[in-house]
Design a protein around this motif. Sequence first.
Motif, PDB file in Angstrom:
ATOM      1  N   VAL A   1     -31.947  -4.606   3.631  1.00 28.81           N
ATOM      2  CA  VAL A   1     -32.298  -5.733   4.506  1.00 28.81           C
ATOM      3  C   VAL A   1     -32.936  -6.811   3.637  1.00 28.81           C
ATOM      4  N   ALA A   2     -32.384  -7.994   3.676  1.00 28.98           N
ATOM      5  CA  ALA A   2     -32.946  -9.089   2.888  1.00 28.98           C
ATOM      6  C   ALA A   2     -33.122 -10.318   3.770  1.00 28.98           C
ATOM      7  N   HIS A   3     -34.334 -10.826   3.804  1.00 21.45           N
ATOM      8  CA  HIS A   3     -34.632 -12.092   4.476  1.00 21.45           C
ATOM      9  C   HIS A   3     -34.311 -12.033   5.966  1.00 21.45           C
ATOM     10  N   PHE A   4     -34.651 -10.930   6.558  1.00 22.49           N
ATOM     11  CA  PHE A   4     -34.516 -10.739   8.008  1.00 22.49           C
ATOM     12  C   PHE A   4     -35.674  -9.839   8.417  1.00 22.49           C
TER      13      PHE A   4
ATOM     14  N   LEU B   1     -27.763  -4.945   6.497  1.00 21.12           N
ATOM     15  CA  LEU B   1     -28.064  -5.388   7.858  1.00 21.12           C
ATOM     16  C   LEU B   1     -28.491  -6.847   7.834  1.00 21.12           C
ATOM     17  N   ALA B   2     -27.871  -7.661   8.703  1.00 25.77           N
ATOM     18  CA  ALA B   2     -28.087  -9.114   8.693  1.00 25.77           C
ATOM     19  C   ALA B   2     -27.666  -9.661   7.319  1.00 25.77           C
ATOM     20  N   CYS B   3     -26.423  -9.359   6.969  1.00 27.26           N
ATOM     21  CA  CYS B   3     -25.901  -9.619   5.611  1.00 27.26           C
ATOM     22  C   CYS B   3     -25.808 -11.088   5.259  1.00 27.26           C
ATOM     23  N   GLY B   4     -25.548 -11.948   6.243  1.00 27.22           N
ATOM     24  CA  GLY B   4     -25.352 -13.356   5.935  1.00 27.22           C
ATOM     25  C   GLY B   4     -24.261 -13.537   4.897  1.00 27.22           C
ATOM     26  N   ALA B   5     -24.516 -14.445   3.949  1.00 32.19           N
ATOM     27  CA  ALA B   5     -23.534 -14.732   2.899  1.00 32.19           C
ATOM     28  C   ALA B   5     -23.992 -14.131   1.582  1.00 32.19           C
TER      29      ALA B   5
ATOM     30  N   LYS C   1     -26.000 -20.959  15.592  1.00 31.23           N
ATOM     31  CA  LYS C   1     -26.815 -21.647  14.581  1.00 31.23           C
ATOM     32  C   LYS C   1     -26.452 -21.134  13.176  1.00 31.23           C
ATOM     33  N   TRP C   2     -26.346 -19.826  13.057  1.00 36.78           N
ATOM     34  CA  TRP C   2     -26.022 -19.258  11.735  1.00 36.78           C
ATOM     35  C   TRP C   2     -24.573 -19.550  11.353  1.00 36.78           C
ATOM     36  N   ASP C   3     -23.677 -19.535  12.336  1.00 30.19           N
ATOM     37  CA  ASP C   3     -22.277 -19.897  12.047  1.00 30.19           C
ATOM     38  C   ASP C   3     -22.216 -21.275  11.395  1.00 30.19           C
TER      39      ASP C   3
ATOM     40  N   ARG D   1     -24.545 -22.836   9.730  1.00 34.24           N
ATOM     41  CA  ARG D   1     -25.133 -22.809   8.388  1.00 34.24           C
ATOM     42  C   ARG D   1     -24.147 -22.283   7.346  1.00 34.24           C
ATOM     43  N   TYR D   2     -23.277 -21.360   7.782  1.00 35.84           N
ATOM     44  CA  TYR D   2     -22.380 -20.714   6.828  1.00 35.84           C
ATOM     45  C   TYR D   2     -21.041 -21.441   6.684  1.00 35.84           C
ATOM     46  N   ARG D   3     -20.847 -22.496   7.479  1.00 34.69           N
ATOM     47  CA  ARG D   3     -19.530 -23.146   7.524  1.00 34.69           C
ATOM     48  C   ARG D   3     -19.068 -23.641   6.161  1.00 34.69           C
TER      49      ARG D   3
ATOM     50  N   GLN E   1     -19.680  -7.506  13.803  1.00 36.63           N
ATOM     51  CA  GLN E   1     -20.555  -8.490  14.454  1.00 36.63           C
ATOM     52  C   GLN E   1     -21.425  -7.738  15.461  1.00 36.63           C
ATOM     53  N   ARG E   2     -22.712  -7.780  15.217  1.00 32.57           N
ATOM     54  CA  ARG E   2     -23.601  -6.941  16.029  1.00 32.57           C
ATOM     55  C   ARG E   2     -24.989  -7.567  16.055  1.00 32.57           C
ATOM     56  N   ASP E   3     -25.571  -7.604  17.220  1.00 30.81           N
ATOM     57  CA  ASP E   3     -26.956  -8.040  17.346  1.00 30.81           C
ATOM     58  C   ASP E   3     -27.839  -6.842  16.993  1.00 30.81           C
ATOM     59  N   CYS E   4     -28.368  -6.848  15.797  1.00 33.29           N
ATOM     60  CA  CYS E   4     -29.102  -5.685  15.288  1.00 33.29           C
ATOM     61  C   CYS E   4     -30.480  -5.543  15.931  1.00 33.29           C
ATOM     62  N   GLU E   5     -30.945  -6.589  16.614  1.00 32.29           N
ATOM     63  CA  GLU E   5     -32.211  -6.457  17.334  1.00 32.29           C
ATOM     64  C   GLU E   5     -31.991  -5.655  18.620  1.00 32.29           C
ATOM     65  N   LYS E   6     -30.874  -5.931  19.284  1.00 33.26           N
ATOM     66  CA  LYS E   6     -30.584  -5.213  20.535  1.00 33.26           C
ATOM     67  C   LYS E   6     -29.928  -3.867  20.247  1.00 33.26           C
TER      68      LYS E   6
ATOM     69  N   TRP F   1     -23.314  -5.947   8.543  1.00 29.88           N
ATOM     70  CA  TRP F   1     -23.474  -6.332   9.949  1.00 29.88           C
ATOM     71  C   TRP F   1     -24.221  -7.658  10.020  1.00 29.88           C
ATOM     72  N   ASP F   2     -23.802  -8.466  10.960  1.00 31.36           N
ATOM     73  CA  ASP F   2     -24.515  -9.720  11.197  1.00 31.36           C
ATOM     74  C   ASP F   2     -24.165 -10.192  12.603  1.00 31.36           C
ATOM     75  N   ILE F   3     -25.019 -11.070  13.107  1.00 32.99           N
ATOM     76  CA  ILE F   3     -24.752 -11.653  14.423  1.00 32.99           C
ATOM     77  C   ILE F   3     -23.745 -12.803  14.293  1.00 32.99           C
ATOM     78  N   SER F   4     -23.596 -13.318  13.083  1.00 34.15           N
ATOM     79  CA  SER F   4     -22.742 -14.485  12.840  1.00 34.15           C
ATOM     80  C   SER F   4     -21.324 -14.077  12.458  1.00 34.15           C
TER      81      SER F   4
HETATM   82  C1  LIG Z   1     -32.012 -15.742   6.305  1.00 37.83           C
HETATM   83  S1  LIG Z   1     -30.434 -15.048   6.640  1.00 37.83           S
HETATM   84  C2  LIG Z   1     -30.391 -13.760   5.423  1.00 37.83           C
HETATM   85  C3  LIG Z   1     -29.000 -13.377   5.073  1.00 37.83           C
HETATM   86  C4  LIG Z   1     -28.879 -12.390   3.909  1.00 37.83           C
HETATM   87  N1  LIG Z   1     -29.439 -11.096   4.254  1.00 37.83           N
HETATM   88  C5  LIG Z   1     -29.512 -12.937   2.664  1.00 37.83           C
HETATM   89  O1  LIG Z   1     -30.511 -12.390   2.189  1.00 37.83           O
HETATM   90  O2  LIG Z   1     -29.006 -13.949   2.160  1.00 37.83           O
HETATM   91  C6  LIG Z   1     -30.703 -14.158   8.148  1.00 37.83           C
HETATM   92  C7  LIG Z   1     -29.432 -13.518   8.692  1.00 37.83           C
HETATM   93  O3  LIG Z   1     -29.771 -12.746   9.828  1.00 37.83           O
HETATM   94  C8  LIG Z   1     -28.718 -12.872  10.769  1.00 37.83           C
HETATM   95  N2  LIG Z   1     -29.264 -12.515  12.084  1.00 37.83           N
HETATM   96  C9  LIG Z   1     -30.178 -13.187  12.816  1.00 37.83           C
HETATM   97  N3  LIG Z   1     -30.456 -12.526  13.945  1.00 37.83           N
HETATM   98  C10 LIG Z   1     -29.685 -11.412  13.927  1.00 37.83           C
HETATM   99  C11 LIG Z   1     -29.513 -10.321  14.819  1.00 37.83           C
HETATM  100  N4  LIG Z   1     -30.195 -10.258  15.977  1.00 37.83           N
HETATM  101  N5  LIG Z   1     -28.650  -9.346  14.507  1.00 37.83           N
HETATM  102  C12 LIG Z   1     -27.944  -9.409  13.355  1.00 37.83           C
HETATM  103  N6  LIG Z   1     -28.057 -10.413  12.465  1.00 37.83           N
HETATM  104  C13 LIG Z   1     -28.921 -11.400  12.749  1.00 37.83           C
HETATM  105  C14 LIG Z   1     -28.268 -14.304  10.653  1.00 37.83           C
HETATM  106  O4  LIG Z   1     -26.987 -14.515  11.151  1.00 37.83           O
HETATM  107  C15 LIG Z   1     -28.363 -14.498   9.138  1.00 37.83           C
HETATM  108  O5  LIG Z   1     -27.142 -14.205   8.523  1.00 37.83           O
END
Ligand SMILES: C[S@@+](CC[C@H](N)C(=O)[O-])C[C@H]1O[C@@H](n2cnc3c(N)ncnc32)[C@H](O)[C@@H]1O
Length: 190
Positions: free
Chosen positions: A104-107, A40-44, A6-8, A10-12, A86-91, A61-64
Amino acid sequence: MSAAQKWDQRYRDITAPGAPSWVLTHNQHLLPEHGNALDLACGASGNGLSLAQQGLTTSVWDISAMALKLQLQWALEQKITLQTLQRDCEKLPPEPASFDVICVAHFLHRPSCANLSRALKPGGVLFYQTFCANKLADSGPSRDDHLLQESELLSLFSDLKIRFYREDDRCGDLDQGERNRAFLVAQKPQ
Ligand SMILES: C[S@@+](CC[C@H](N)C(=O)[O-])C[C@H]1O[C@@H](n2cnc3c(N)ncnc32)[C@H](O)[C@@H]1O
């Protein structure tokens, strides 16, 4: 579809990094001069690039996979070194005492918050901002588990020393201020 897919998607079509987060740009003086940082969960976002520009050895780090591909591309273009993972930061949250700075922003994943505190080295600093349940804007997440309750960042990180906190909520002139998010900078005791 998985969260990563889903996030991939969004970032395309993203072509440029977002501006660094408000909590970082308004509190840059609280960053250490040296050390290692994690977005953490860097997104774009431009947070990792900004932290690296401040002289910190920075990981994003991000899952995407798509988000990380973009981060690497922008780092190369700007001649900045970023470690992408690439890492699932929840697990798999960051290891204890592994970072001087965590951003951490918006996660929001509440069960991981204690692990984030643990992942700071003594004296390490956490920069956190995300959306509040009482936000004014329609944009941003709608699920309760992705929205902060009043003063919640303060209780999620009550083991850290608060260096900065802002939550304007609905106080005063609603046409001004930061109405949708809460902002925290907090430091792990030495
Ligand atoms: C709303 S975006 C925020 C991105 C960025 N931090 C920002 O402020 O623009 C949420 C991000 O969390 C990532 N994400 C969601 N679940 C995650 C997980 N379990 N582990 C790591 N990243 C995750 C998504 O891929 C996405 O890039």
